[in-house]
Design a protein around this motif. Structure first.
Motif, short mmCIF file in Angstrom:
data_model
loop_
_atom_site.label_atom_id
_atom_site.label_comp_id
_atom_site.label_asym_id
_atom_site.label_seq_id
_atom_site.Cartn_x
_atom_site.Cartn_y
_atom_site.Cartn_z
N THR A 30 52.93 51.51 -15.44
CA THR A 30 54.32 51.83 -15.09
C THR A 30 54.51 52.12 -13.61
N ARG A 31 53.58 52.88 -13.03
CA ARG A 31 53.82 53.40 -11.68
C ARG A 31 53.06 52.66 -10.58
N TRP A 32 52.11 51.79 -10.94
CA TRP A 32 51.39 51.06 -9.89
C TRP A 32 51.49 49.55 -10.06
N THR A 63 54.33 55.21 -4.38
CA THR A 63 55.61 54.49 -4.28
C THR A 63 56.78 55.46 -4.31
N GLN A 110 59.52 56.20 -1.36
CA GLN A 110 60.96 56.04 -1.59
C GLN A 110 61.73 57.34 -1.43
N PRO A 170 55.48 47.71 -10.46
CA PRO A 170 56.28 47.59 -9.24
C PRO A 170 55.77 46.53 -8.26
N ARG A 171 54.53 46.08 -8.44
CA ARG A 171 53.95 45.07 -7.54
C ARG A 171 53.89 43.68 -8.15
N ARG A 188 55.94 41.44 -9.06
CA ARG A 188 56.82 40.36 -8.61
C ARG A 188 56.09 39.47 -7.61
#
Length: 317
Positions: A106-108, A266, A270, A111-112, A114
């Motif tokens: 979920t957190r690493w 991340t 942010q 998000p990458r 894509r």
């Protein structure tokens, strides 16, 4: 008595020369010299004890034996090509299945993803979250490879949080996982404020209850020991069943959480979380990419491995 099969190179030379009726053109097609083509044909004729070509002054003609042999040789070479093509298509049409810890997914990773999807648009990627990818002791169970309904062409790789000792598998260390105190930015100016480590005495501590059930992770008493703060009830505060709930509570400003540094990088970047103090609780465990040796050289696995390790460079320490 069955014949010993001629060398494949000799058969390729024969088929090309017979099709072009020219050693020179066959040599150009196969990226060799005309002399090499002539040598391969001579080897084939000697082995078969047959003359396959009439070598004229300015021409090349097939003998009746050569004409009889050509269609089957051509068919055989086409079957070789079809077999190799089919094998590659099966690998490329299969799924790349990635099994990994829920919080890491979920957190690493997600998000990458894509960037990876853009670089490998034809790859069928399937992501499975599982707590079985977290070592509970020095000898890890690799049952996480059995989570998916596999087809023969599927490739399963696992990202594990653990000791890195997985005999029989190809293992790449990605990065370690020191734990730091994190909270919502609004706690920095709250009442009471959070400005120096001693202010932690007055803060609500968020606990991942899962860490007490055999999974590796630090507790608040270790953080306070490193900070040199005594007289604090480090077990006080709400306890949650997994790190995902702790993460949401920290984002919402409920209190301060101990979180894996790479997994909150991340959110810190942010501005959704802050790490007020430069105090890190070290971990003996790390994140590893674990791949069965039998599939380690598959193109899909290699592509994912190269991308993953490049992304992990920024977290390595």
């Amino acid at each position: 008595m069955p014949y010993r099969l001629p060398p494949l190179n000799a058969l390729r030379a024969f088929e090309a020369a017979a099709r072009h009726l020219s050693f020179k053109k066959a040599a150009q097609e196969l990226s060799v010299t005309p002399t090499a083509i002539s040598h391969q044909i001579k080897l084939l004729e000697d082995q078969l004890d047959l003359q396959l070509f009439h070598r004229l002054t300015r021409a090349l003609e097939l003998t009746p034996q050569g004409e009889a042999m050509l269609p089957k040789v051509r068919e055989g070479l086409q079957c070789f090509v079809a077999a190799v093509t089919s094998a590659h298509e099966r690998v490329s049409s299969g799924r790349l299945i990635v099994v990994l810890p829920p919080s890491f997914a979920t957190r690493w990773l997600v998000p990458r993803l894509r960037r990876f999807a853009l670089s490998e648009p034809s790859l069928s990627l399937h992501v499975f979250r599982s707590l079985k990818t977290i070592d509970t002791d020095q000898v890890a169970s690799l049952a996480s490879f059995d989570l998916a309904d596999l087809r023969q062409e599927d490739s399963v790789v696992v990202i594990r949080f653990g000791a890195g000792v997985y005999p029989g598998f190809r293992v790449d260390r990605m990065f370690g996982s020191d734990y730091i105190a994190v909270c919502s930015p609004k706690l920095l100016q709250a009442d009471p404020p959070l400005r120096v480590p001693a202010d932690m005495r007055h803060q609500v501590l968020l606990h991942d209850q899962g860490l007490a059930s055999g999974r590796p992770g630090p507790a608040w008493d270790e953080w306070f020991r490193l900070a040199g703060i005594t007289g604090v009830d480090s077990s006080a505060g709400p306890h949650f069943s997994d790190s995902g709930l702790v993460y949401v509570a920290a984002l919402d400003g409920l209190g301060v959480a101990l979180a894996s540094k790479p997994l909150v990088a991340t959110a810190i970047g942010q501005g959704r979380l802050v790490a007020p103090f430069d105090i890190a609780v070290g971990q003996k465990f790390a994140y590893y990419l674990v791949v069965p040796e039998a599939i380690a050289e598959r193109p899909a696995v290699q592509a994912f491995r190269n991308w993953l390790l490049e992304e992990a460079k920024s977290e390595a320490h």
